[in-house]
Motif scaffolding. Structure first.
Motif, short mmCIF file in Angstrom:
data_model
loop_
_atom_site.label_atom_id
_atom_site.label_comp_id
_atom_site.label_asym_id
_atom_site.label_seq_id
_atom_site.Cartn_x
_atom_site.Cartn_y
_atom_site.Cartn_z
N THR A 71 0.83 -1.21 0.00
CA THR A 71 0.00 0.00 0.00
C THR A 71 0.86 1.25 0.00
OG1 THR A 71 -1.74 -1.18 1.20
CG2 THR A 71 -1.83 1.21 1.23
N ASP A 72 1.97 1.20 0.80
CA ASP A 72 2.86 2.36 0.82
C ASP A 72 3.53 2.56 -0.52
OD1 ASP A 72 2.18 2.78 3.44
OD2 ASP A 72 3.91 1.68 4.25
N VAL A 73 3.88 1.45 -1.17
CA VAL A 73 4.52 1.57 -2.48
C VAL A 73 3.55 2.21 -3.49
CG1 VAL A 73 5.47 0.27 -4.43
CG2 VAL A 73 6.12 -0.32 -2.08
N LEU A 74 2.28 1.74 -3.51
CA LEU A 74 1.30 2.32 -4.43
C LEU A 74 1.06 3.79 -4.13
CD1 LEU A 74 -1.37 -0.55 -4.66
CD2 LEU A 74 0.32 0.12 -6.38
N GLY A 75 1.09 4.17 -2.86
CA GLY A 75 0.88 5.56 -2.51
C GLY A 75 2.02 6.45 -2.93
N ALA A 76 3.22 5.84 -3.08
CA ALA A 76 4.38 6.64 -3.47
C ALA A 76 4.43 6.89 -4.97
CB ALA A 76 5.67 5.93 -3.01
N VAL A 77 3.65 6.15 -5.75
CA VAL A 77 3.65 6.33 -7.20
C VAL A 77 2.53 7.32 -7.58
CG1 VAL A 77 3.38 5.21 -9.44
CG2 VAL A 77 4.54 4.02 -7.55
N ALA A 78 2.84 8.25 -8.42
CA ALA A 78 1.86 9.26 -8.85
C ALA A 78 1.43 8.99 -10.30
CB ALA A 78 2.43 10.66 -8.72
N PRO A 79 0.31 8.28 -10.51
CA PRO A 79 -0.14 7.98 -11.89
C PRO A 79 -0.79 9.20 -12.53
CG PRO A 79 -1.74 7.15 -10.33
CD PRO A 79 -0.60 7.71 -9.51
N PRO A 80 -0.99 9.20 -13.84
CA PRO A 80 -1.67 10.31 -14.50
C PRO A 80 -3.12 10.46 -13.99
CG PRO A 80 -0.56 8.92 -16.11
CD PRO A 80 -0.53 8.18 -14.81
N SER A 81 -3.68 11.62 -14.21
CA SER A 81 -5.05 11.87 -13.76
C SER A 81 -6.00 10.90 -14.46
CB SER A 81 -5.43 13.32 -14.09
OG SER A 81 -6.79 13.56 -13.78
N GLY A 82 -6.90 10.31 -13.70
CA GLY A 82 -7.87 9.38 -14.24
C GLY A 82 -7.39 7.95 -14.23
N LEU A 85 -4.07 2.48 -9.80
CA LEU A 85 -3.08 1.40 -9.77
C LEU A 85 -3.57 0.27 -8.88
CD1 LEU A 85 0.18 3.54 -9.37
CD2 LEU A 85 -0.98 2.84 -11.48
N LEU A 86 -3.30 -0.97 -9.29
CA LEU A 86 -3.64 -2.15 -8.49
C LEU A 86 -2.48 -3.13 -8.57
CD1 LEU A 86 -6.49 -1.38 -10.27
CD2 LEU A 86 -7.37 -3.08 -8.63
N VAL A 87 -2.31 -3.86 -7.47
CA VAL A 87 -1.27 -4.89 -7.40
C VAL A 87 -1.89 -6.13 -6.78
CG1 VAL A 87 0.93 -5.59 -6.34
CG2 VAL A 87 0.65 -3.28 -7.24
N ARG A 88 -1.61 -7.28 -7.43
CA ARG A 88 -2.05 -8.56 -6.83
C ARG A 88 -0.78 -9.33 -6.46
NH1 ARG A 88 -6.03 -12.64 -9.93
NH2 ARG A 88 -4.24 -12.70 -11.40
N ARG A 89 -0.73 -9.65 -5.10
CA ARG A 89 0.45 -10.37 -4.57
C ARG A 89 -0.02 -11.40 -3.57
NH1 ARG A 89 5.71 -7.37 -1.79
NH2 ARG A 89 7.24 -9.01 -2.30
N ASP A 90 0.46 -12.59 -3.80
CA ASP A 90 0.08 -13.72 -2.94
C ASP A 90 -1.43 -13.89 -2.88
OD1 ASP A 90 2.79 -14.09 -2.40
OD2 ASP A 90 2.72 -12.72 -0.66
N GLY A 91 -2.10 -13.66 -4.03
CA GLY A 91 -3.54 -13.85 -4.14
C GLY A 91 -4.37 -12.74 -3.52
N ARG A 92 -3.73 -11.67 -3.13
CA ARG A 92 -4.45 -10.57 -2.49
C ARG A 92 -4.33 -9.30 -3.34
NH1 ARG A 92 -3.17 -8.18 3.61
NH2 ARG A 92 -4.88 -6.62 3.62
N TRP A 93 -5.43 -8.56 -3.39
CA TRP A 93 -5.47 -7.34 -4.21
C TRP A 93 -5.18 -6.13 -3.35
CZ3 TRP A 93 -5.71 -6.98 -9.36
CH2 TRP A 93 -6.14 -8.10 -10.09
N TYR A 94 -4.33 -5.21 -3.93
CA TYR A 94 -4.02 -3.94 -3.29
C TYR A 94 -4.35 -2.83 -4.30
CZ TYR A 94 -1.32 -6.93 -0.17
OH TYR A 94 -0.94 -7.91 0.69
N SER A 95 -5.02 -1.79 -3.82
CA SER A 95 -5.44 -0.71 -4.72
C SER A 95 -4.99 0.63 -4.18
CB SER A 95 -6.97 -0.71 -4.88
OG SER A 95 -7.40 0.39 -5.64
N GLY A 96 -4.67 1.52 -5.11
CA GLY A 96 -4.25 2.87 -4.71
C GLY A 96 -5.43 3.76 -4.39
#
Length: 472
Positions: A71-82, A85-96
């Motif tokens: 979650t901290d990693v996703l929060g550190a990335v600044a995607p374009p407007s609109g 970001l999502l990450v699936r790790r060890d069968g679990r979903w993480y969303s920004g």
């Protein structure tokens, strides 16, 4: 069953231009929209893939740092407007963000990324079009997804579609206006031909189509004028022939009339059978002389001879004079409204009216009434008789030469009276027709143009000559 009316030439040209412009504009708009849409979608996909790989690289580097949560990693990335970001790790979903979750990732894309292949696909998030890009991150045991909502792309495509639709509509309208202009240009020569033909049919045989520099119309104009020249020459030849024959007959006719007149003076000296034969010859000779006079008058009218000058006179006064000159002073003249003025050859028109009066006495069981009506710029002479009327199918044919409708064939007459009436009225710019009379018999209607006289001007009644008319 009534056949449907086919569209005119102008309508056909206008419709053809409109349909052609509409079809071409529509095809151009559809093709342009398809190419533009494909180009914009491809560009948007390429941009989304490049951005997704850049963001995936940042997430991968962040996950390699020990002790840092996803979650901290996703929060550190600044995607374009609109974009989310999502990450699936060890069968679990993480969303920004809370707006996009694992359920928004298409199953096919997730399966492809899980197998180690990056992919891109179109989907919908909360009813809006979105572009989902998946990138496998085997070095950190994770899968990276970037979902970008493409609302601006949809707005762009809608604007392009509306602009192309407006272009197609304006092109169709322009095609219609061009068709109207082209149809007018195309039928203008036809209108000129029609006006000239109508003038020629009205007796103006000297009118021709003006020369043209258009090579496509020059042949038509030349052929038309040549045809009219030939027609005028033939008509003049026939008129001259008729006039020559009539004039040539005058000499022997004069001799016969003189001879019969001499015999009539000594009629009492002849035996009864000879007297009957003499009476028969005298009657037929009178009829022949009347027929010859009518033929000469018809030939003069058809040739367009100037004849006597026109005189401005009152219509009611002219009708009254014609009745008096033909020995019918007791027949009433009914005039509706103020008296109208007409410019006529009084002797010619009086003779035509007397022919109608004689027609009523001979074939209509007597003249009943003469009416004069003025409506606008036209004046009508109404001649009503007390007979059985003329059948509708014979009302036009009675004005033909030597025509004898119904019982007319058993009665004396040359058959030229009504045709002479028609020619005389036509020479004065009017019309004549036969109809049913409200009084029960036949009604002959002579319609003439009213003279362009100032308001309140009085007509100058010309003295009527003593005239006689032969009935058809």
């Amino acid at each position: 069953m009534r056949r449907p009316r086919s569209p005119g030439l102008r309508a056909g040209i206008t419709v053809s231009f409109t349909l052609g412009a509409t079809v071409l504009a529509t095809l151009a708009a559809i093709g342009t929209h398809a190419v533009t849409r494909e180009y914009l979608l491809t560009q948007r996909e390429d941009t989304a893939v490049r951005q997704a790989f850049v963001d995936a690289s940042s997430v991968r580097d962040g996950l390699r740092t020990s002790g840092v949560s996803v979650t901290d990693v996703l929060g550190a990335v600044a995607p374009p407007s609109g974009s989310e970001l999502l990450v699936r790790r060890d069968g679990r979903w993480y969303s920004g963000s809370l707006q996009v979750g694992g359920d928004d990732v298409p199953t096919a894309l997730g399966d492809a990324v899980a197998s180690g292949t990056a992919g891109v696909t179109w989907t919908r998030v909360d009813g809006q079009a979105a572009l989902a890009v998946g990138v496998p991150l085997p070095g950190v045991g994770a899968e990276f997804y970037e979902v970008a909502v493409t609302t601006e792309l949809e707005r762009t495509l809608v604007a392009v579609r509306n602009a192309l639709a407006a272009f197609a509509l304006s092109t169709a309208v322009g095609g219609a206006l061009l068709g109207v202009w082209a149809s007018r240009r195309a039928v203008a020569p036809l209108h000129a031909v029609a006006r000239t033909a109508a003038s020629i049919a009205g007796g103006e045989l000297g009118i021709r189509l003006p020369p043209t520099s258009d090579p496509d119309l020059a042949t038509i104009v030349g052929s038309f004028n040549s045809m009219v020249d030939a027609l005028e020459e033939q008509i003049q030849r026939e008129v001259r022939f008729s006039a020559d024959v009539s004039h040539e007959l005058r000499s022997p006719l004069t001799t016969l009339v003189t001879s019969v007149a001499l015999l009539q003076r000594r009629r009492d000296e002849l035996p009864p059978r000879s007297q009957q034969a003499l009476d028969l010859v005298a009657r037929e000779l009178d009829r022949f002389q009347q027929t010859l006079d009518d033929l000469l008058e018809l030939a003069r009218l058809e040739s367009g001879a100037a004849g006597r000058p026109r005189v401005r006179t009152g219509a009611t006064s002219l009708a009254r004079q014609a009745l008096d000159a033909s020995g019918r002073p007791d027949v009433p003249v009914r005039a509706d409204g103020p008296g109208a003025l007409v410019d006529v050859d009084t002797q010619q028109l009086a003779r035509a009216l007397v022919n109608l009066f004689d027609n009523a006495d001979r074939h209509g069981e007597g003249l009943v009434e003469v009416g004069v009506q003025c409506t606008g710029d036209r004046v009508r002479f109404l001649v009503d008789d007390a007979g059985p009327g003329v059948p509708p199918g014979e009302r036009q044919r009675v004005f033909e030469r030597f025509a004898r409708a119904g019982s007319r064939g058993s009665l004396p007459g040359s058959g030229l009276g009504l045709s002479l009436v028609a020619e005389t009225v036509r020479a004065h710019g009017g019309t004549v027709r036969c109809a049913a009379s409200p009084l029960g018999g036949a009604r002959f209607v002579v319609e003439l143009p009213v003279a362009p006289a100032p308001a309140g001007a009085a007509g100058t009644a010309a003295p009527a000559a003593r005239v006689s008319g032969e009935r058809a």
